[in-house]
Design a protein around this motif. Structure first.
Motif, PDB file in Angstrom:
ATOM      1  N   MET A 249     -27.750  -5.817  25.858  1.00  0.00           N
ATOM      2  CA  MET A 249     -27.235  -4.465  25.808  1.00  0.00           C
ATOM      3  C   MET A 249     -26.937  -4.100  24.362  1.00  0.00           C
ATOM      4  O   MET A 249     -26.404  -4.897  23.603  1.00  0.00           O
ATOM      5  CB  MET A 249     -25.970  -4.367  26.675  1.00  0.00           C
ATOM      6  N   ASN A 250     -27.226  -2.879  23.999  1.00  0.00           N
ATOM      7  CA  ASN A 250     -27.004  -2.392  22.648  1.00  0.00           C
ATOM      8  C   ASN A 250     -25.511  -2.231  22.387  1.00  0.00           C
ATOM      9  O   ASN A 250     -24.790  -1.661  23.181  1.00  0.00           O
ATOM     10  CB  ASN A 250     -27.722  -1.047  22.496  1.00  0.00           C
ATOM     11  N   SER A 251     -25.024  -2.726  21.269  1.00  0.00           N
ATOM     12  CA  SER A 251     -23.594  -2.685  20.971  1.00  0.00           C
ATOM     13  C   SER A 251     -23.221  -1.548  20.020  1.00  0.00           C
ATOM     14  O   SER A 251     -22.198  -1.614  19.357  1.00  0.00           O
ATOM     15  CB  SER A 251     -23.142  -4.024  20.402  1.00  0.00           C
ATOM     16  N   THR A 252     -24.040  -0.507  19.934  1.00  0.00           N
ATOM     17  CA  THR A 252     -23.694   0.618  19.074  1.00  0.00           C
ATOM     18  C   THR A 252     -22.514   1.378  19.665  1.00  0.00           C
ATOM     19  O   THR A 252     -22.288   1.394  20.875  1.00  0.00           O
ATOM     20  CB  THR A 252     -24.884   1.595  18.921  1.00  0.00           C
ATOM     21  N   VAL A 253     -21.768   1.996  18.799  1.00  0.00           N
ATOM     22  CA  VAL A 253     -20.603   2.768  19.223  1.00  0.00           C
ATOM     23  C   VAL A 253     -21.084   4.110  19.777  1.00  0.00           C
ATOM     24  O   VAL A 253     -21.869   4.808  19.146  1.00  0.00           O
ATOM     25  CB  VAL A 253     -19.635   2.987  18.035  1.00  0.00           C
ATOM     26  N   SER A 254     -20.609   4.467  20.941  1.00  0.00           N
ATOM     27  CA  SER A 254     -21.011   5.723  21.574  1.00  0.00           C
ATOM     28  C   SER A 254     -20.117   6.864  21.116  1.00  0.00           C
ATOM     29  O   SER A 254     -18.905   6.701  21.018  1.00  0.00           O
ATOM     30  CB  SER A 254     -20.916   5.602  23.095  1.00  0.00           C
ATOM     31  N   PRO A 255     -20.702   8.022  20.867  1.00  0.00           N
ATOM     32  CA  PRO A 255     -19.900   9.193  20.513  1.00  0.00           C
ATOM     33  C   PRO A 255     -19.254   9.835  21.747  1.00  0.00           C
ATOM     34  O   PRO A 255     -18.490  10.785  21.632  1.00  0.00           O
ATOM     35  CB  PRO A 255     -20.923  10.141  19.887  1.00  0.00           C
ATOM     36  N   ILE A 256     -19.565   9.304  22.931  1.00  0.00           N
ATOM     37  CA  ILE A 256     -19.057   9.877  24.182  1.00  0.00           C
ATOM     38  C   ILE A 256     -17.770   9.169  24.581  1.00  0.00           C
ATOM     39  O   ILE A 256     -17.726   7.946  24.696  1.00  0.00           O
ATOM     40  CB  ILE A 256     -20.108   9.742  25.303  1.00  0.00           C
ATOM     41  N   ALA A 257     -16.720   9.943  24.788  1.00  0.00           N
ATOM     42  CA  ALA A 257     -15.423   9.381  25.179  1.00  0.00           C
ATOM     43  C   ALA A 257     -15.530   8.749  26.559  1.00  0.00           C
ATOM     44  O   ALA A 257     -16.225   9.251  27.440  1.00  0.00           O
ATOM     45  CB  ALA A 257     -14.351  10.460  25.187  1.00  0.00           C
ATOM     46  N   CYS A 258     -14.817   7.680  26.769  1.00  0.00           N
ATOM     47  CA  CYS A 258     -14.841   6.946  28.031  1.00  0.00           C
ATOM     48  C   CYS A 258     -13.788   7.530  28.978  1.00  0.00           C
ATOM     49  O   CYS A 258     -12.808   6.877  29.332  1.00  0.00           O
ATOM     50  CB  CYS A 258     -14.596   5.461  27.765  1.00  0.00           C
ATOM     51  N   LYS A 259     -13.985   8.797  29.361  1.00  0.00           N
ATOM     52  CA  LYS A 259     -13.076   9.444  30.303  1.00  0.00           C
ATOM     53  C   LYS A 259     -13.783  10.635  30.930  1.00  0.00           C
ATOM     54  O   LYS A 259     -14.669  11.232  30.325  1.00  0.00           O
ATOM     55  CB  LYS A 259     -11.782   9.872  29.643  1.00  0.00           C
ATOM     56  N   VAL A 260     -13.398  10.954  32.152  1.00  0.00           N
ATOM     57  CA  VAL A 260     -13.915  12.151  32.808  1.00  0.00           C
ATOM     58  C   VAL A 260     -13.020  13.297  32.365  1.00  0.00           C
ATOM     59  O   VAL A 260     -11.805  13.259  32.556  1.00  0.00           O
ATOM     60  CB  VAL A 260     -13.900  11.987  34.347  1.00  0.00           C
ATOM     61  N   ASN A 261     -13.615  14.317  31.783  1.00  0.00           N
ATOM     62  CA  ASN A 261     -12.853  15.425  31.230  1.00  0.00           C
ATOM     63  C   ASN A 261     -12.582  16.523  32.251  1.00  0.00           C
ATOM     64  O   ASN A 261     -11.478  17.048  32.324  1.00  0.00           O
ATOM     65  CB  ASN A 261     -13.601  16.021  30.029  1.00  0.00           C
ATOM     66  N   ASN A 262     -13.587  16.864  33.049  1.00  0.00           N
ATOM     67  CA  ASN A 262     -13.444  17.976  33.971  1.00  0.00           C
ATOM     68  C   ASN A 262     -14.395  17.812  35.152  1.00  0.00           C
ATOM     69  O   ASN A 262     -15.479  17.284  34.996  1.00  0.00           O
ATOM     70  CB  ASN A 262     -13.769  19.293  33.251  1.00  0.00           C
ATOM     71  N   VAL A 263     -13.971  18.276  36.310  1.00  0.00           N
ATOM     72  CA  VAL A 263     -14.793  18.259  37.514  1.00  0.00           C
ATOM     73  C   VAL A 263     -15.089  19.710  37.871  1.00  0.00           C
ATOM     74  O   VAL A 263     -14.181  20.539  37.903  1.00  0.00           O
ATOM     75  CB  VAL A 263     -14.044  17.571  38.682  1.00  0.00           C
ATOM     76  N   PHE A 264     -16.368  20.027  38.114  1.00  0.00           N
ATOM     77  CA  PHE A 264     -16.767  21.362  38.526  1.00  0.00           C
ATOM     78  C   PHE A 264     -17.085  21.358  40.011  1.00  0.00           C
ATOM     79  O   PHE A 264     -17.788  20.473  40.498  1.00  0.00           O
ATOM     80  CB  PHE A 264     -18.015  21.822  37.765  1.00  0.00           C
ATOM     81  N   ILE A 265     -16.597  22.360  40.724  1.00  0.00           N
ATOM     82  CA  ILE A 265     -16.933  22.541  42.126  1.00  0.00           C
ATOM     83  C   ILE A 265     -17.594  23.906  42.244  1.00  0.00           C
ATOM     84  O   ILE A 265     -17.032  24.926  41.831  1.00  0.00           O
ATOM     85  CB  ILE A 265     -15.684  22.483  43.027  1.00  0.00           C
ATOM     86  N   HIS A 266     -18.800  23.908  42.779  1.00  0.00           N
ATOM     87  CA  HIS A 266     -19.543  25.149  42.947  1.00  0.00           C
ATOM     88  C   HIS A 266     -19.110  25.809  44.246  1.00  0.00           C
ATOM     89  O   HIS A 266     -19.061  25.163  45.295  1.00  0.00           O
ATOM     90  CB  HIS A 266     -21.043  24.853  42.909  1.00  0.00           C
ATOM     91  N   VAL A 267     -18.761  27.095  44.161  1.00  0.00           N
ATOM     92  CA  VAL A 267     -18.186  27.815  45.296  1.00  0.00           C
ATOM     93  C   VAL A 267     -18.923  29.131  45.520  1.00  0.00           C
ATOM     94  O   VAL A 267     -19.572  29.656  44.616  1.00  0.00           O
ATOM     95  CB  VAL A 267     -16.680  28.079  45.084  1.00  0.00           C
ATOM     96  N   SER A 268     -18.789  29.679  46.719  1.00  0.00           N
ATOM     97  CA  SER A 268     -19.448  30.946  47.037  1.00  0.00           C
ATOM     98  C   SER A 268     -18.530  32.148  46.821  1.00  0.00           C
ATOM     99  O   SER A 268     -18.998  33.241  46.519  1.00  0.00           O
ATOM    100  CB  SER A 268     -19.954  30.926  48.483  1.00  0.00           C
ATOM    101  N   ASP A 269     -17.226  31.965  46.985  1.00  0.00           N
ATOM    102  CA  ASP A 269     -16.262  33.058  46.818  1.00  0.00           C
ATOM    103  C   ASP A 269     -15.117  32.537  45.953  1.00  0.00           C
ATOM    104  O   ASP A 269     -14.244  31.815  46.437  1.00  0.00           O
ATOM    105  CB  ASP A 269     -15.755  33.517  48.186  1.00  0.00           C
ATOM    106  N   LEU A 270     -15.135  32.911  44.682  1.00  0.00           N
ATOM    107  CA  LEU A 270     -14.197  32.356  43.709  1.00  0.00           C
ATOM    108  C   LEU A 270     -12.741  32.630  44.075  1.00  0.00           C
ATOM    109  O   LEU A 270     -11.904  31.728  44.033  1.00  0.00           O
ATOM    110  CB  LEU A 270     -14.504  32.877  42.307  1.00  0.00           C
ATOM    111  N   LYS A 271     -12.402  33.847  44.450  1.00  0.00           N
ATOM    112  CA  LYS A 271     -11.006  34.178  44.766  1.00  0.00           C
ATOM    113  C   LYS A 271     -10.519  33.415  45.998  1.00  0.00           C
ATOM    114  O   LYS A 271      -9.417  32.873  45.998  1.00  0.00           O
ATOM    115  CB  LYS A 271     -10.827  35.676  44.947  1.00  0.00           C
ATOM    116  N   LYS A 272     -11.344  33.365  47.053  1.00  0.00           N
ATOM    117  CA  LYS A 272     -10.945  32.627  48.255  1.00  0.00           C
ATOM    118  C   LYS A 272     -10.788  31.147  47.958  1.00  0.00           C
ATOM    119  O   LYS A 272      -9.853  30.501  48.422  1.00  0.00           O
ATOM    120  CB  LYS A 272     -11.983  32.815  49.376  1.00  0.00           C
ATOM    121  N   SER A 273     -11.722  30.590  47.193  1.00  0.00           N
ATOM    122  CA  SER A 273     -11.658  29.163  46.868  1.00  0.00           C
ATOM    123  C   SER A 273     -10.471  28.854  45.968  1.00  0.00           C
ATOM    124  O   SER A 273      -9.798  27.841  46.153  1.00  0.00           O
ATOM    125  CB  SER A 273     -12.955  28.702  46.208  1.00  0.00           C
TER     126      SER A 273
END
Length: 127
Positions: free
Chosen positions: A1-25
């Motif tokens: 495995m490559n041991s280079t340092v990743s520029p990507i943080a090791c954390k989930v920043n945000n979860v998106f949920i796709h909805v049909s009616d924004l106000k109701k959801s």
């Protein structure tokens, strides 16, 4: 495995949920989480649910993407944490929310799955 340092943080920043009616959801998720709700604060195309964790929760109705077709997930998108799984289960049932997997207990770990307004499967677990 490559041991280079990743520029990507090791954390989930945000979860998106796709909805049909924004106000109701937005109202549904606010009610689910016991958050105050003001319909006037909901403006398409996205609503950031004011969660109190590092990871954000954004509802997205794709107003600016007319070709988008909502396809609810039959697989768990993410889970909400609870201290008392039985209390959370009763809360969900009392709200008339569809439970798609009854409480599963594996030692001290327990979870169940339910659907949001658009049919996306979510999980509640105690770990």
């Amino acid at each position: 495995m490559n041991s280079t340092v990743s520029p990507i943080a090791c954390k989930v920043n945000n979860v998106f949920i796709h909805v049909s009616d924004l106000k109701k959801s937005a109202e549904w998720y606010s009610d689910l989480l016991g958050l105050p709700f003001n319909k006037e604060e909901v403006n398409s195309p996205v609503y950031n649910v004011p969660v109190t964790s590092e990871t954000g929760l954004t509802l997205d109705d794709h107003t600016f993407d007319p070709g988008f077709k909502l396809k609810p997930s039959n697989h768990v998108l993410f889970n909400f944490f609870v201290q008392d799984i039985d209390e959370a289960y009763q809360f969900i049932k009392n709200k008339g929310i569809i439970v798609v997997k009854e409480i599963e207990r594996i030692g001290d770990f327990a979870y169940f799955n339910f659907k949001d307004l658009d049919g996306n499967v979510l999980m509640i677990c105690n770990c």
